[in-house]
Scaffold this motif. Structure first.
Motif, mmCIF file in Angstrom:
data_model
loop_
_atom_site.group_PDB
_atom_site.id
_atom_site.type_symbol
_atom_site.label_atom_id
_atom_site.label_comp_id
_atom_site.label_asym_id
_atom_site.label_seq_id
_atom_site.Cartn_x
_atom_site.Cartn_y
_atom_site.Cartn_z
ATOM 1 N N ALA A 174 0.928 -1.369 0.193
ATOM 2 C CA ALA A 174 0.100 -0.001 -0.036
ATOM 3 C C ALA A 174 1.094 1.164 -0.131
ATOM 4 N N LEU A 175 2.073 1.372 0.758
ATOM 5 C CA LEU A 175 2.835 2.328 0.791
ATOM 6 C C LEU A 175 3.931 2.266 -0.307
ATOM 7 N N ALA A 176 4.105 1.571 -1.353
ATOM 8 C CA ALA A 176 4.978 1.464 -2.409
ATOM 9 C C ALA A 176 6.402 1.227 -2.028
ATOM 10 N N GLN A 177 6.497 0.293 -1.106
ATOM 11 C CA GLN A 177 7.863 0.045 -0.580
ATOM 12 C C GLN A 177 8.357 -1.104 -1.012
ATOM 13 N N PRO A 178 9.062 -1.388 -2.281
ATOM 14 C CA PRO A 178 9.232 -2.836 -2.740
ATOM 15 C C PRO A 178 10.393 -3.417 -2.049
ATOM 16 N N GLN A 179 11.360 -2.552 -1.434
ATOM 17 C CA GLN A 179 12.431 -3.135 -0.973
ATOM 18 C C GLN A 179 12.165 -3.742 0.232
ATOM 19 N N GLU A 180 11.278 -2.808 1.123
ATOM 20 C CA GLU A 180 10.941 -3.553 2.465
ATOM 21 C C GLU A 180 10.009 -4.742 2.205
ATOM 22 N N GLN A 181 9.034 -4.765 1.274
ATOM 23 C CA GLN A 181 8.307 -5.823 0.954
ATOM 24 C C GLN A 181 9.032 -7.045 0.609
ATOM 25 N N ARG A 182 10.184 -6.992 -0.064
ATOM 26 C CA ARG A 182 10.960 -8.044 -0.193
ATOM 27 C C ARG A 182 11.772 -8.510 0.896
ATOM 28 N N ARG A 183 12.014 -7.596 1.867
ATOM 29 C CA ARG A 183 12.723 -8.115 2.826
ATOM 30 C C ARG A 183 11.854 -8.857 3.910
ATOM 31 N N ALA B 100 9.227 -10.444 3.046
ATOM 32 C CA ALA B 100 8.610 -11.653 2.243
ATOM 33 C C ALA B 100 9.700 -12.719 2.555
ATOM 34 N N GLN B 101 10.922 -12.405 2.467
ATOM 35 C CA GLN B 101 12.102 -13.209 2.746
ATOM 36 C C GLN B 101 11.918 -13.588 4.214
ATOM 37 N N GLN B 102 11.563 -12.830 5.249
ATOM 38 C CA GLN B 102 11.648 -13.215 6.513
ATOM 39 C C GLN B 102 10.453 -14.503 6.685
ATOM 40 N N LEU B 103 9.088 -13.956 5.976
ATOM 41 C CA LEU B 103 7.890 -14.932 6.021
ATOM 42 C C LEU B 103 8.511 -16.193 5.565
ATOM 43 N N ASN B 104 9.139 -16.297 4.434
ATOM 44 C CA ASN B 104 9.318 -17.626 3.923
ATOM 45 C C ASN B 104 10.443 -18.428 4.722
#
Length: 282
Positions: free
Chosen positions: A247-256, A258-262
């Protein structure tokens, strides 16, 4: 859902977290070896005036340890042994109520909690003892969708002098208010819980959910970030964090995240949803 979590999902999450916090910390724990050593000590020393309650407390500590390990039969046996030593011990009846609640026997749980409440209300009982019983009984009533008496018990618990689990009871009250659809009141309760316990994962997560549902993704992210940076991060909190970064358009934080979740929860439904791209804003 236009960036908002589904009510069913976060209520289920609430129930999981709340059940965990409702039990832990309210009963003391001991190991069987500790209990044996305590019994040996009793045999070698002259009993003090409160030795009866002390022996009952040791048996109940063992019962609590069994309960936390999901060994309900052993927990029930030890709790009853505590009552054989001290039939006026309210926490023993309260734990038996929790055991019956877990076994989906609400009538028996109700009887045990009412007996515990009666004993804990006697003049010789402490306000802190009463608060522990009110907390457990209040959560039981909430689980039965009896929201008004549940909130009354939890509200009384947080007002008792000397009670050391006030933050936990504020959290449980907030959960119960959410279940009753009282979001404004729930926010106040979660705020009170965080004021006492800033690391409380349930209160922090649910406040972030409320902000997200109100369309304030930035505020939700501020509330949630410390949780997702701690060992208490859950699949639910990380998934919410991913929704917020989208929602906040933060792709780098989103990837981080996502990696933590996985890495931390590879078999969770949230990790599966991530892999399939089933974001809740679609």
């Amino acid at each position: 859902m236009n960036g908002r979590l589904g009510a069913q999902q976060w209520i289920k999450t609430v129930a999981f977290f709340a059940l965990m916090w409702c039990v832990l910390g309210l009963q003391a724990c001991s190991s069987p070896m500790q209990d044996t050593r305590a019994a040996q000590l009793d045999a070698l020393t002259t009993p003090e005036p409160d030795a009866q309650r002390q022996r009952a407390m040791r048996r109940l500590a063992l019962a609590s340890a069994y309960f936390e390990q999901n060994q309900s039969d052993a927990a029930l046996q030890e709790a009853r042994a505590a009552l054989q030593i001290d039939a006026t011990y309210p926490q023993a009846f309260s734990l038996i109520g929790l055991i019956h609640q877990r076994a989906n026997a609400p009538a028996l749980a109700q009887q045990s909690f009412e007996q515990a409440l009666q004993l804990a209300s006697q003049p010789l009982a402490t306000p802190a003892d009463l608060a522990e019983v009110q907390h457990n009984y209040g959560w039981f009533l909430c689980q039965q969708d009896r929201f008004e008496p549940a909130q009354a018990q939890l509200t009384q618990a947080v007002s008792q002098a000397g009670y050391r689990q006030v933050g936990k009871s504020w959290m449980a009250l907030g959960v119960c208010q959410l279940r009753a659809g009282q979001k404004t009141q729930a926010r106040r309760s979660f705020d009170a819980a965080l004021a006492l316990e800033p690391a409380n994962p349930v209160a922090r997560y649910q406040l972030a959910v409320l902000d997200w549902q109100n369309g304030d993704a930035q505020r939700a992210q501020v509330t949630l970030s410390s949780l997702n940076s701690s060992p208490q991060a859950s699949a639910e909190s990380l998934w919410l964090g991913i929704q917020l970064t989208r929602a906040l358009a933060q792709p780098q934080e989103q990837r981080r995240l996502a990696q933590q979740l996985n890495q931390s929860f590879p078999n969770s439904t949230q990790a599966l949803a991530l892999a399939q791209g089933k974001f809740q804003d679609q």
